[in-house]
Design a protein around this motif. Structure first.
Motif, PDB file in Angstrom:
ATOM      1  N   ILE A 243      -6.868   6.498   3.409  1.00  0.00           N
ATOM      2  CA  ILE A 243      -5.734   6.496   2.465  1.00  0.00           C
ATOM      3  C   ILE A 243      -5.462   7.922   1.981  1.00  0.00           C
TER       4      ILE A 243
ATOM      5  N   LEU B 117      -3.678   9.858   4.764  1.00  0.00           N
ATOM      6  CA  LEU B 117      -2.278   9.417   4.914  1.00  0.00           C
ATOM      7  C   LEU B 117      -1.436   9.902   3.734  1.00  0.00           C
TER       8      LEU B 117
ATOM      9  N   MET C 192       1.329   7.391  -6.469  1.00  0.00           N
ATOM     10  CA  MET C 192       0.398   8.494  -6.723  1.00  0.00           C
ATOM     11  C   MET C 192       1.084   9.838  -6.494  1.00  0.00           C
TER      12      MET C 192
ATOM     13  N   ASP D 188       0.257  -3.447   6.438  1.00  0.00           N
ATOM     14  CA  ASP D 188       0.583  -2.531   5.328  1.00  0.00           C
ATOM     15  C   ASP D 188       1.153  -1.192   5.765  1.00  0.00           C
ATOM     16  N   PHE D 189       0.945  -0.831   7.029  1.00  0.00           N
ATOM     17  CA  PHE D 189       1.486   0.451   7.517  1.00  0.00           C
ATOM     18  C   PHE D 189       2.191   0.242   8.860  1.00  0.00           C
ATOM     19  N   PRO D 190       3.140  -0.732   8.922  1.00  0.00           N
ATOM     20  CA  PRO D 190       3.743  -1.034  10.227  1.00  0.00           C
ATOM     21  C   PRO D 190       4.376   0.198  10.860  1.00  0.00           C
ATOM     22  N   GLY D 191       5.064   0.973  10.037  1.00  0.00           N
ATOM     23  CA  GLY D 191       5.768   2.155  10.553  1.00  0.00           C
ATOM     24  C   GLY D 191       4.803   3.158  11.146  1.00  0.00           C
ATOM     25  N   PHE D 192       3.671   3.324  10.461  1.00  0.00           N
ATOM     26  CA  PHE D 192       2.702   4.343  10.896  1.00  0.00           C
ATOM     27  C   PHE D 192       2.192   4.024  12.295  1.00  0.00           C
TER      28      PHE D 192
ATOM     29  N   THR E  40      -4.135  -1.866  -6.548  1.00  0.00           N
ATOM     30  CA  THR E  40      -3.509  -2.332  -5.300  1.00  0.00           C
ATOM     31  C   THR E  40      -4.363  -1.929  -4.106  1.00  0.00           C
ATOM     32  N   MET E  41      -4.852  -0.687  -4.141  1.00  0.00           N
ATOM     33  CA  MET E  41      -5.657  -0.207  -3.007  1.00  0.00           C
ATOM     34  C   MET E  41      -6.968  -0.981  -2.919  1.00  0.00           C
TER      35      MET E  41
ATOM     36  N   THR F 227      -6.218  -4.623  -1.790  1.00  0.00           N
ATOM     37  CA  THR F 227      -5.843  -4.666  -0.367  1.00  0.00           C
ATOM     38  C   THR F 227      -7.100  -4.622   0.492  1.00  0.00           C
TER      39      THR F 227
ATOM     40  N   ALA G  55       2.000   2.015  -3.390  1.00  0.00           N
ATOM     41  CA  ALA G  55       0.913   2.549  -4.229  1.00  0.00           C
ATOM     42  C   ALA G  55       0.737   4.037  -3.943  1.00  0.00           C
ATOM     43  N   MET G  56       0.825   4.411  -2.687  1.00  0.00           N
ATOM     44  CA  MET G  56       0.666   5.831  -2.326  1.00  0.00           C
ATOM     45  C   MET G  56       1.842   6.643  -2.870  1.00  0.00           C
TER      46      MET G  56
ATOM     47  N   MET H 207       0.829  -1.197   0.000  1.00  0.00           N
ATOM     48  CA  MET H 207       0.000   0.000   0.000  1.00  0.00           C
ATOM     49  C   MET H 207       0.876   1.265   0.000  1.00  0.00           C
ATOM     50  N   GLU H 208       1.942   1.257   0.810  1.00  0.00           N
ATOM     51  CA  GLU H 208       2.781   2.460   0.852  1.00  0.00           C
ATOM     52  C   GLU H 208       3.382   2.742  -0.516  1.00  0.00           C
TER      53      GLU H 208
ATOM     54  N   THR I 147     -11.160   5.680  -8.268  1.00  0.00           N
ATOM     55  CA  THR I 147     -10.944   4.405  -7.572  1.00  0.00           C
ATOM     56  C   THR I 147     -12.255   3.861  -7.027  1.00  0.00           C
TER      57      THR I 147
ATOM     58  N   PHE J 249      -5.975  14.422  -5.720  1.00  0.00           N
ATOM     59  CA  PHE J 249      -6.278  13.151  -5.055  1.00  0.00           C
ATOM     60  C   PHE J 249      -7.780  12.904  -5.000  1.00  0.00           C
TER      61      PHE J 249
END
Lengths: 93, 93
Positions: B72, B75, A8, B34-38, B7-8, B11, A4-5, A1-2, A76, A69
């Motif tokens: 999303i 973020l 964008m 998908d966002f472990p760091g966050f 992908t989004m 997921t 994909a972001m 996911m990161e 999307t 966005f």
């Protein structure tokens, strides 16, 4: 996911050519390159102009990342609705 | 871009396990994977609960694709702001 972001974000900055906004021409080139199918399906020479009218709320000819966005969000969600309908028809839901 | 959007969508559907919504537990697993760091940066055991409160507007314990995509959006815009500030410091803007 990161990733994909990041895609964008980098797409926006690539076509904005390190300005912090897209002009209508930048948006046209981005759509033609990244959403060729979408534009063709519109079958409307003014499609980009109409999208620009929606996104350019301040009418300054500039589309910032947040407005850009919102376009991605709309596309999307439309793709997802189409995907869900198809899954239901295939009996997966 | 279309691949990033796919992908989004995939997921969401993967973690929703073909329901049309995420429960809080689905959202927790998605964020951890998908966002472990966050999540780590939040340093708050209730981070997912708070995100769920924001997203679950109907208070039915379900987060649909549109609400998920607003997460999303938030973020990605935050990442982009961070990215732009860094580019400015490096003198690229």
């Amino acid at each position: 996911m990161e990733h994909a972001m990041e895609t964008m974000m980098s797409t926006f900055h690539k076509f904005a050519r390190y300005k912090s906004y897209l002009t209508k021409e930048d948006l046209r080139v981005l759509m033609e390159k990244d959403f060729p199918g979408f534009l063709e399906n519109q079958n409307d020479p003014l499609a980009v102009d109409k999208i620009m009218m929606d996104l350019d709320e301040c009418r300054d000819g500039k589309v910032g990342f947040q407005s850009f966005f919102s376009l991605i969000t709309g596309l999307t969600i439309a793709f997802n609705d189409y995907f869900v309908v198809n899954m239901k028809q295939k009996g997966k839901k």
